[in-house]
Design a protein around this motif. Structure first.
Motif, PDB file in Angstrom:
ATOM      1  N   TYR A 363       0.728  -1.306  -0.077  1.00 36.52           N
ATOM      2  CA  TYR A 363      -0.030   0.036   0.016  1.00 36.52           C
ATOM      3  C   TYR A 363       0.833   1.262   0.085  1.00 36.52           C
ATOM      4  O   TYR A 363       1.714   1.287   0.659  1.00 36.52           O
ATOM      5  CB  TYR A 363      -0.862  -0.198   1.227  1.00 36.52           C
ATOM      6  CG  TYR A 363      -1.732  -1.227   1.486  1.00 36.52           C
ATOM      7  CD1 TYR A 363      -3.134  -1.212   0.856  1.00 36.52           C
ATOM      8  CD2 TYR A 363      -1.364  -2.184   1.934  1.00 36.52           C
ATOM      9  CE1 TYR A 363      -3.963  -2.298   0.801  1.00 36.52           C
ATOM     10  CE2 TYR A 363      -2.202  -3.389   2.128  1.00 36.52           C
ATOM     11  CZ  TYR A 363      -3.508  -3.426   1.438  1.00 36.52           C
ATOM     12  OH  TYR A 363      -4.406  -4.584   1.464  1.00 36.52           O
ATOM     13  N   TYR A 364       0.126   2.322  -0.483  1.00 35.00           N
ATOM     14  CA  TYR A 364       1.027   3.596  -0.746  1.00 35.00           C
ATOM     15  C   TYR A 364       0.180   4.809  -0.847  1.00 35.00           C
ATOM     16  O   TYR A 364      -0.969   4.474  -1.195  1.00 35.00           O
ATOM     17  CB  TYR A 364       2.130   3.538  -1.518  1.00 35.00           C
ATOM     18  CG  TYR A 364       1.738   3.596  -3.219  1.00 35.00           C
ATOM     19  CD1 TYR A 364       1.736   4.699  -4.011  1.00 35.00           C
ATOM     20  CD2 TYR A 364       1.385   2.243  -3.598  1.00 35.00           C
ATOM     21  CE1 TYR A 364       1.058   4.722  -5.270  1.00 35.00           C
ATOM     22  CE2 TYR A 364       0.929   2.246  -4.968  1.00 35.00           C
ATOM     23  CZ  TYR A 364       0.947   3.353  -5.637  1.00 35.00           C
ATOM     24  OH  TYR A 364       0.519   3.490  -6.894  1.00 35.00           O
ATOM     25  N   LEU A 365       0.582   5.777  -0.561  1.00 39.37           N
ATOM     26  CA  LEU A 365      -0.135   7.191  -0.679  1.00 39.37           C
ATOM     27  C   LEU A 365       0.629   7.814  -1.907  1.00 39.37           C
ATOM     28  O   LEU A 365       1.711   8.055  -2.143  1.00 39.37           O
ATOM     29  CB  LEU A 365      -0.214   8.041   0.523  1.00 39.37           C
ATOM     30  CG  LEU A 365      -0.702   7.531   1.701  1.00 39.37           C
ATOM     31  CD1 LEU A 365      -0.615   8.227   2.940  1.00 39.37           C
ATOM     32  CD2 LEU A 365      -2.217   7.039   1.332  1.00 39.37           C
ATOM     33  N   HIS A 366      -0.218   8.533  -2.911  1.00 40.63           N
ATOM     34  CA  HIS A 366       0.265   9.559  -3.864  1.00 40.63           C
ATOM     35  C   HIS A 366       0.928  10.478  -2.915  1.00 40.63           C
ATOM     36  O   HIS A 366       0.394  11.016  -1.628  1.00 40.63           O
ATOM     37  CB  HIS A 366      -1.149  10.224  -4.446  1.00 40.63           C
ATOM     38  CG  HIS A 366      -0.463  11.024  -5.604  1.00 40.63           C
ATOM     39  ND1 HIS A 366      -0.019  12.371  -5.292  1.00 40.63           N
ATOM     40  CD2 HIS A 366      -0.848  11.082  -6.764  1.00 40.63           C
ATOM     41  CE1 HIS A 366      -0.001  13.101  -6.456  1.00 40.63           C
ATOM     42  NE2 HIS A 366      -0.293  12.238  -7.262  1.00 40.63           N
ATOM     43  N   ASP A 367       2.016  11.237  -3.161  1.00 41.07           N
ATOM     44  CA  ASP A 367       2.792  12.260  -2.640  1.00 41.07           C
ATOM     45  C   ASP A 367       1.714  13.455  -2.002  1.00 41.07           C
ATOM     46  O   ASP A 367       2.008  13.656  -0.998  1.00 41.07           O
ATOM     47  CB  ASP A 367       3.761  12.898  -3.557  1.00 41.07           C
ATOM     48  CG  ASP A 367       5.032  11.946  -3.815  1.00 41.07           C
ATOM     49  OD1 ASP A 367       4.975  10.671  -3.211  1.00 41.07           O
ATOM     50  OD2 ASP A 367       5.734  12.108  -4.730  1.00 41.07           O
ATOM     51  N   LEU A 368       0.936  13.829  -2.884  1.00 42.33           N
ATOM     52  CA  LEU A 368       0.231  15.050  -2.395  1.00 42.33           C
ATOM     53  C   LEU A 368      -0.808  14.531  -0.992  1.00 42.33           C
ATOM     54  O   LEU A 368      -1.230  15.152  -0.358  1.00 42.33           O
ATOM     55  CB  LEU A 368      -0.696  15.580  -3.580  1.00 42.33           C
ATOM     56  CG  LEU A 368       0.271  16.243  -4.511  1.00 42.33           C
ATOM     57  CD1 LEU A 368      -0.567  16.696  -5.791  1.00 42.33           C
ATOM     58  CD2 LEU A 368       0.985  17.303  -4.055  1.00 42.33           C
ATOM     59  N   VAL A 369      -1.285  13.253  -1.588  1.00 41.40           N
ATOM     60  CA  VAL A 369      -2.299  12.527  -0.520  1.00 41.40           C
ATOM     61  C   VAL A 369      -1.517  12.499   0.854  1.00 41.40           C
ATOM     62  O   VAL A 369      -2.096  12.511   2.027  1.00 41.40           O
ATOM     63  CB  VAL A 369      -2.799  11.331  -1.071  1.00 41.40           C
ATOM     64  CG1 VAL A 369      -3.908  10.664   0.173  1.00 41.40           C
ATOM     65  CG2 VAL A 369      -3.713  11.677  -2.398  1.00 41.40           C
ATOM     66  N   ARG A 370      -0.217  12.047   0.545  1.00 36.10           N
ATOM     67  CA  ARG A 370       0.342  11.667   1.969  1.00 36.10           C
ATOM     68  C   ARG A 370       0.884  13.076   2.643  1.00 36.10           C
ATOM     69  O   ARG A 370       0.812  13.216   3.755  1.00 36.10           O
ATOM     70  CB  ARG A 370       1.914  11.162   1.411  1.00 36.10           C
ATOM     71  CG  ARG A 370       2.839  10.758   2.580  1.00 36.10           C
ATOM     72  CD  ARG A 370       4.056  10.034   2.010  1.00 36.10           C
ATOM     73  NE  ARG A 370       4.680   9.587   3.162  1.00 36.10           N
ATOM     74  CZ  ARG A 370       5.921   8.785   2.967  1.00 36.10           C
ATOM     75  NH1 ARG A 370       6.436   8.648   1.661  1.00 36.10           N
ATOM     76  NH2 ARG A 370       6.539   8.245   3.907  1.00 36.10           N
ATOM     77  N   GLU A 371       1.089  14.272   2.011  1.00 38.22           N
ATOM     78  CA  GLU A 371       1.319  15.334   2.789  1.00 38.22           C
ATOM     79  C   GLU A 371       0.031  16.016   3.409  1.00 38.22           C
ATOM     80  O   GLU A 371      -0.020  16.437   4.438  1.00 38.22           O
ATOM     81  CB  GLU A 371       1.976  16.219   1.631  1.00 38.22           C
ATOM     82  CG  GLU A 371       2.172  17.733   2.434  1.00 38.22           C
ATOM     83  CD  GLU A 371       2.534  18.858   1.311  1.00 38.22           C
ATOM     84  OE1 GLU A 371       2.011  20.087   1.437  1.00 38.22           O
ATOM     85  OE2 GLU A 371       3.802  18.514   0.561  1.00 38.22           O
TER      86      GLU A 371
END
Length: 624
Positions: A363-371
């Motif tokens: 699993y991972y988050l899009h960079d913008l979603v993560r921020e």
């Protein structure tokens, strides 16, 4: 009855449009007064689509699927549903609008559109949507049924036999959509949502992701001008690839660049500084366009516990992760973690990928979603709670890495000083892979381990920092991950300075010396290994002395005097036998065998290797 009414009106001198309207009203309500409210007024053909984007790019495959004619079905009542889903700002609405504009000839009876505002604070109810459509389709306001069921029935009756497109934009749930579905071979219902809406029997389900880099560059070219992009080709490429192809982010940036002309390279450098400071989202707002606002709608649509889990994911130091680490992060069972991830994946906030050779999703988050998630965590949680979350993940990784290390190097004597940091209690179902395939597991988790070591160092979790680094050292050495090993060990070396532990310092110096030996840093390797031997001897760790001494001997064997190296190995062998360290004895004999071969003493070398083989077999040391 209708004919008699017409003659009565005609006899009174009322004719024309009034008679036609009255006839329709009588036809509508002649039995129940409400039975068919769909023919009251003849309406123009509806053309309700939002404006198509003049700079639309890409999506050729998706457009072809959306433009396909309605499938011929044996059951004429079957609904043709074409669903496009993806995260906010990925371009779902513009895709469907563009496809319908290109294929408008296929729907001569019109195109109905409604924004259901499914993720806003005030979602449009199905009853409201149907009321508006019935008005648009010519039903007198006074004759619109009161209940949702009756409105839905009236709408389907009105659409019967038509060849029309019905576009339900921004749907929040299956319940919001079902009353608005129409059946019949001539109608197609198009739906966009941030979720897959698995409860609907969709004919076509299209998961929409970001634009490719080339498509993103093309979008920038159409907005900013092709000449400008060609003159700054490299920064344009970097800008295009900076946001995962999210059209909303690209449009926001383009809007700012249009209103504030500046070189793309200068703007890119500003974005890089903002990204490093965790403030990139502040740059992605322009006019009524905002990436953060779009993400906030998706988050607020979640149940409160899932919102909290999403915020915590923004604190996860690793770029990608497995479900077991989320269980530690959220302090929940593995099953609950899997359910949380399923909900977040369905909401298009969390993405997944599969790893070849495993059945375990990552699993991972899009960079913008993560921020955005990290910002929410900072906003909603005290600093202590955020640090505790990171400590929980690190302790879970430490427990798993211990298992892999033990499988690679049975006995644990190499790492006997790792006793201070907590280990997160693991679900028994999780412990199989690090044991059965320790190198495969470490290869998969290598970058995550490095990220956790760095995170522990950042928050001052010194014991977790050095013990996790040490637990991974054998695997990283065997995987030849020198850069990762150095990063982890150097952070760990600084961590043990805060702990004032000679035992821990000796272990990390040994690990660094091993890497130095492999990458050709002879002098630094000797200095670190000699200090490691001294410290192990100081704290009375005979196993550590033997291990560090053999590594020092290998440096001498490779670059120095084989005879001097042999004396180091013989001393280490004597130490191993005195403390009955069978594995240490076996490894020392193996190295002595190599040394003897180099010195030309073949018979002695074979004997050493035969003795080592017997000891390895007796100890179950498969790697030896």
């Amino acid at each position: 009855m209708q004919d008699q009414s017409w003659w009565v009106l005609a006899a009174t001198g009322i004719t024309g449009v009034v008679i036609q309207t009255f006839s329709s009203l009588v036809d509508v309500g002649r039995l129940t007064g409400r039975q068919d409210t769909t023919r009251a007024i003849t309406a123009p053909v509806p053309r309700q689509l939002p404006a198509d984007l003049p700079d639309f790019v890409g999506r050729d495959r998706e457009i072809a699927v959306l433009r396909a004619p309605p499938a011929r079905r044996k059951d004429a009542a079957t609904t043709d549903i074409r669903l496009v889903y993806g995260q906010g700002g990925v371009g779902k609405t513009s895709l469907v609008v563009h496809a319908l504009e290109l294929g408008s000839a296929g729907f001569p009876d019109g195109q109905l559109y409604v924004d259901l505002q499914g993720y806003g604070p005030n979602p449009l109810s199905p009853a409201e949507a149907l009321s508006g459509w019935l008005l648009d389709l010519g039903v007198d306001e006074r004759l619109i049924p009161a209940t949702l069921t009756e409105r839905s029935r009236a709408f389907r009756s009105r659409m019967a036999g038509r060849r029309a497109a019905v576009f339900l934009d921004n749907a929040g749930s299956e319940e919001q959509v079902r009353p608005l579905l129409v059946a019949g071979g001539g109608c197609v219902t198009y739906i966009t949502s941030r979720e897959a809406l698995g409860g609907l029997a969709a004919t076509v389900r299209i998961p929409l992701d970001g634009l490719s880099v080339s498509e993103s560059v093309e979008l920038l070219s159409r907005i900013l001008g092709r000449d400008r992009i060609q003159q700054e080709e490299q920064p344009a490429q970097q800008l295009a690839s900076a946001f995962g192809g999210l059209p909303l982010a690209l449009r926001v940036l383009s809007g700012r660049l249009v209103s504030e002309p500046r070189p793309l390279a200068t703007f890119l450098a500003r974005l890089d500084r903002r990204r490093a400071a965790g403030q990139l989202l502040s740059e992605l707002t322009f006019g009524d366009l905002s990436v953060a606002a779009s993400l906030a709608l998706s988050r607020e649509h979640l149940p409160l516990p899932t919102q909290t889990a999403f915020d915590l994911l923004g604190l996860h130091p690793a770029d990608e992760w497995s479900d077991w680490s989320v269980a530690a992060l959220c302090e929940c069972s593995l099953l609950d973690a899997q359910r949380l991830l399923e909900r977040l994946t369905g909401a298009q906030l969390v993405k997944t990928r599969t790893v070849a050779g495993t059945d375990e999703p990552r699993y991972y988050l899009h960079d913008l979603v993560r921020e955005f998630a990290r910002n929410q965590a900072v906003l909603n949680m005290p600093e202590e709670s955020r640090e505790q979350a990171v400590r929980r993940i690190a302790s879970a990784y430490l427990a798993m890495t211990d298992l892999a290390d033990e499988a690679i190097h049975p006995g644990g004597v190499r790492h006997q000083g790792r006793t201070q940091a907590p280990r997160y209690p693991l679900d028994p179902d999780l412990t199989g892979r690090p044991v059965s395939d320790p190198f495969g597991w470490c290869r998969l988790e290598r970058d995550s381990i490095a990220a956790l070591v760095a995170a522990c160092h950042r928050i001052g979790a010194w014991s977790l920092c050095w013990e996790l680094s040490d637990a991974a050292s054998v695997a990283l050495e065997n995987l030849r991950s020198w850069d990762t090993g150095i990063r982890c060990a150097e952070l760990a070396l600084d961590a043990v300075r805060h702990l004032d532990s000679d035992q821990a310092r000796a272990a990390i110096l040994r690990n660094l010396g091993e890497v130095d030996r492999e990458i050709g840093e002879r002098d630094r390797a000797i200095a670190r290994l000699e200090e490691s031997v001294r410290l192990f001897d100081k704290v009375g760790d005979e196993y550590g002395v033997i291990d560090a001494s053999c590594n020092l001997g290998l440096v001498q064997l490779r670059w120095g005097d084989p005879n001097a190296a042999e004396q180091i190995f013989l001393t280490a062998l004597d130490r191993a036998r005195k403390i009955a360290d069978v594995r240490g004895e076996a490894w020392t004999l193996e190295i002595l065998g190599e040394c003897a071969m180099i010195l030309g003493r073949r018979t002695a070398g074979v004997r050493y290797l035969q003795d080592a083989t017997e000891l390895f077999a007796a100890a179950g040391e498969r790697r030896g």
